[in-house]
Write a protein that holds these residues in place. Sequence first.
Motif, PDB file in Angstrom:
ATOM      1  N   ASP A  77     -44.171 -14.616  28.966  1.00 51.33           N
ATOM      2  CA  ASP A  77     -42.971 -14.212  28.215  1.00 51.33           C
ATOM      3  C   ASP A  77     -42.164 -13.201  29.026  1.00 51.33           C
ATOM      4  O   ASP A  77     -42.706 -12.441  29.826  1.00 51.33           O
ATOM      5  N   ASP A  78     -40.850 -13.221  28.814  1.00 52.23           N
ATOM      6  CA  ASP A  78     -39.939 -12.371  29.584  1.00 52.23           C
ATOM      7  C   ASP A  78     -40.319 -10.899  29.513  1.00 52.23           C
ATOM      8  O   ASP A  78     -40.245 -10.176  30.507  1.00 52.23           O
ATOM      9  N   ARG A  79     -40.739 -10.463  28.325  1.00 51.12           N
ATOM     10  CA  ARG A  79     -41.016  -9.038  28.148  1.00 51.12           C
ATOM     11  C   ARG A  79     -42.159  -8.589  29.059  1.00 51.12           C
ATOM     12  O   ARG A  79     -42.077  -7.551  29.715  1.00 51.12           O
ATOM     13  N   ARG A  83     -41.846  -6.017  32.146  1.00 52.37           N
ATOM     14  CA  ARG A  83     -42.691  -4.807  32.131  1.00 52.37           C
ATOM     15  C   ARG A  83     -43.550  -4.728  33.384  1.00 52.37           C
ATOM     16  O   ARG A  83     -43.685  -3.681  33.998  1.00 52.37           O
ATOM     17  N   GLY A  84     -44.129  -5.865  33.767  1.00 48.30           N
ATOM     18  CA  GLY A  84     -44.988  -5.877  34.953  1.00 48.30           C
ATOM     19  C   GLY A  84     -44.246  -5.447  36.199  1.00 48.30           C
ATOM     20  O   GLY A  84     -44.714  -4.621  36.978  1.00 48.30           O
ATOM     21  N   ASP A  91     -44.941  -8.825  42.615  1.00 46.50           N
ATOM     22  CA  ASP A  91     -44.621 -10.196  42.252  1.00 46.50           C
ATOM     23  C   ASP A  91     -45.356 -10.504  40.950  1.00 46.50           C
ATOM     24  O   ASP A  91     -46.274  -9.775  40.559  1.00 46.50           O
ATOM     25  N   TYR A  92     -44.923 -11.565  40.267  1.00 45.69           N
ATOM     26  CA  TYR A  92     -45.511 -11.908  38.967  1.00 45.69           C
ATOM     27  C   TYR A  92     -45.605 -13.418  38.899  1.00 45.69           C
ATOM     28  O   TYR A  92     -44.588 -14.106  39.001  1.00 45.69           O
ATOM     29  N   LEU A  93     -46.805 -13.930  38.770  1.00 43.24           N
ATOM     30  CA  LEU A  93     -47.012 -15.375  38.715  1.00 43.24           C
ATOM     31  C   LEU A  93     -47.668 -15.740  37.396  1.00 43.24           C
ATOM     32  O   LEU A  93     -48.562 -15.045  36.919  1.00 43.24           O
ATOM     33  N   VAL A  94     -47.205 -16.842  36.815  1.00 41.19           N
ATOM     34  CA  VAL A  94     -47.759 -17.296  35.544  1.00 41.19           C
ATOM     35  C   VAL A  94     -48.710 -18.458  35.808  1.00 41.19           C
ATOM     36  O   VAL A  94     -48.350 -19.422  36.493  1.00 41.19           O
ATOM     37  N   LYS A  95     -49.943 -18.345  35.273  1.00 40.27           N
ATOM     38  CA  LYS A  95     -50.936 -19.404  35.417  1.00 40.27           C
ATOM     39  C   LYS A  95     -50.485 -20.642  34.647  1.00 40.27           C
ATOM     40  O   LYS A  95     -49.885 -20.493  33.584  1.00 40.27           O
ATOM     41  N   ALA A 181     -37.195 -18.870  50.398  1.00 41.86           N
ATOM     42  CA  ALA A 181     -37.867 -19.770  49.459  1.00 41.86           C
ATOM     43  C   ALA A 181     -37.916 -19.176  48.061  1.00 41.86           C
ATOM     44  O   ALA A 181     -38.360 -19.814  47.130  1.00 41.86           O
ATOM     45  N   TYR A 182     -37.468 -17.945  47.919  1.00 42.95           N
ATOM     46  CA  TYR A 182     -37.718 -17.239  46.671  1.00 42.95           C
ATOM     47  C   TYR A 182     -36.466 -16.932  45.871  1.00 42.95           C
ATOM     48  O   TYR A 182     -36.348 -15.917  45.226  1.00 42.95           O
ATOM     49  N   LEU A 183     -35.504 -17.850  45.927  1.00 45.28           N
ATOM     50  CA  LEU A 183     -34.278 -17.628  45.171  1.00 45.28           C
ATOM     51  C   LEU A 183     -34.554 -17.562  43.677  1.00 45.28           C
ATOM     52  O   LEU A 183     -33.778 -17.029  42.918  1.00 45.28           O
ATOM     53  N   ALA A 184     -35.695 -18.087  43.259  1.00 41.14           N
ATOM     54  CA  ALA A 184     -36.045 -18.053  41.840  1.00 41.14           C
ATOM     55  C   ALA A 184     -36.298 -16.633  41.347  1.00 41.14           C
ATOM     56  O   ALA A 184     -36.382 -16.405  40.158  1.00 41.14           O
ATOM     57  N   VAL A 185     -36.423 -15.685  42.242  1.00 40.01           N
ATOM     58  CA  VAL A 185     -36.738 -14.321  41.814  1.00 40.01           C
ATOM     59  C   VAL A 185     -35.492 -13.524  41.454  1.00 40.01           C
ATOM     60  O   VAL A 185     -35.567 -12.328  41.230  1.00 40.01           O
ATOM     61  N   SER A 186     -34.358 -14.195  41.331  1.00 40.95           N
ATOM     62  CA  SER A 186     -33.089 -13.509  41.100  1.00 40.95           C
ATOM     63  C   SER A 186     -33.183 -12.406  40.043  1.00 40.95           C
ATOM     64  O   SER A 186     -32.669 -11.321  40.230  1.00 40.95           O
ATOM     65  N   ARG A 187     -33.854 -12.698  38.944  1.00 41.61           N
ATOM     66  CA  ARG A 187     -33.918 -11.699  37.875  1.00 41.61           C
ATOM     67  C   ARG A 187     -34.818 -10.525  38.261  1.00 41.61           C
ATOM     68  O   ARG A 187     -34.578  -9.392  37.868  1.00 41.61           O
ATOM     69  N   SER A 188     -35.880 -10.834  39.027  1.00 40.01           N
ATOM     70  CA  SER A 188     -36.741  -9.743  39.481  1.00 40.01           C
ATOM     71  C   SER A 188     -35.952  -8.748  40.311  1.00 40.01           C
ATOM     72  O   SER A 188     -36.212  -7.559  40.282  1.00 40.01           O
ATOM     73  N   LEU A 189     -34.971  -9.257  41.064  1.00 40.22           N
ATOM     74  CA  LEU A 189     -34.182  -8.371  41.923  1.00 40.22           C
ATOM     75  C   LEU A 189     -33.532  -7.270  41.090  1.00 40.22           C
ATOM     76  O   LEU A 189     -33.551  -6.103  41.474  1.00 40.22           O
ATOM     77  N   ASP A 190     -32.977  -7.632  39.925  1.00 35.33           N
ATOM     78  CA  ASP A 190     -32.333  -6.617  39.090  1.00 35.33           C
ATOM     79  C   ASP A 190     -33.337  -5.575  38.606  1.00 35.33           C
ATOM     80  O   ASP A 190     -33.016  -4.394  38.501  1.00 35.33           O
TER      81      ASP A 190
END
Length: 218
Positions: A77-79, A83-84, A91-95, A181-190
């Motif tokens: 979940d986003d929250r 938080r992590g 980095d944060y990976l979901v199983k 390769a990590y453009l998916a992390v856009s939100r993590s950047l913020d």
Amino acid sequence: MVVEDDDAVADAIGDGLRQYAVDTARARRAGDLLRDHANVDLVVLDLGLPDMDGLDALRKLRKISGVPVIILTARGDDRSIVRGLRLGADDYLVKPVGLSVLRARIDAVSRRALPAPAAASIGDVIRAGNVQIDQYARKVMVDGSSVALTPTEFGVLTALARRAGQAVSREEVMDEVWGDAYLAVSRSLDVHIAAVRAKIGRPGLIATIRGFGFRLED
Ligand code: CA
């Protein structure tokens, strides 16, 4: 160090990473991590642990260590993700996560944690107002006091500081810090930018350029 209470998952990660010549130590409890963190290069952290929630363990760990941490959890979940990252995960990976992806993320996070490349020599210090960034020692000082940034936060700040006064696009920052390769992390950047702003205590240092990226004021 793989901090994971589920034996099957921990064994799969340990065996898998061994194929890539990555040696792992196993911890079943958050307490083991907090005791033994000094002996490891990187932590893969489950959140559902028997003695303490992994996010609480991360908060405690970050008070005493900047060791790179990748959260690997079923909690998607986003929250929890925000938080992590705010608490200092790199980095944060979901199983479930494929082994090749985990390995690539470990490589990427490790690269960020390495000393600066040879191009940065001793004394290669960037100054922006009251903020001083020593690329070689990977230290950040604000008004002469050192500020503890995670490897990712340091990477983001340095990527902007190298071009202080210029607009740097989100893609350029992500490319430099995560690899393209990590453009998916856009939100993590913020989230990482917000963490750097909070820790530096000078919110105006990094200006957001809407729809484009950021600029470190000099
Ligand atoms: Ca668990």
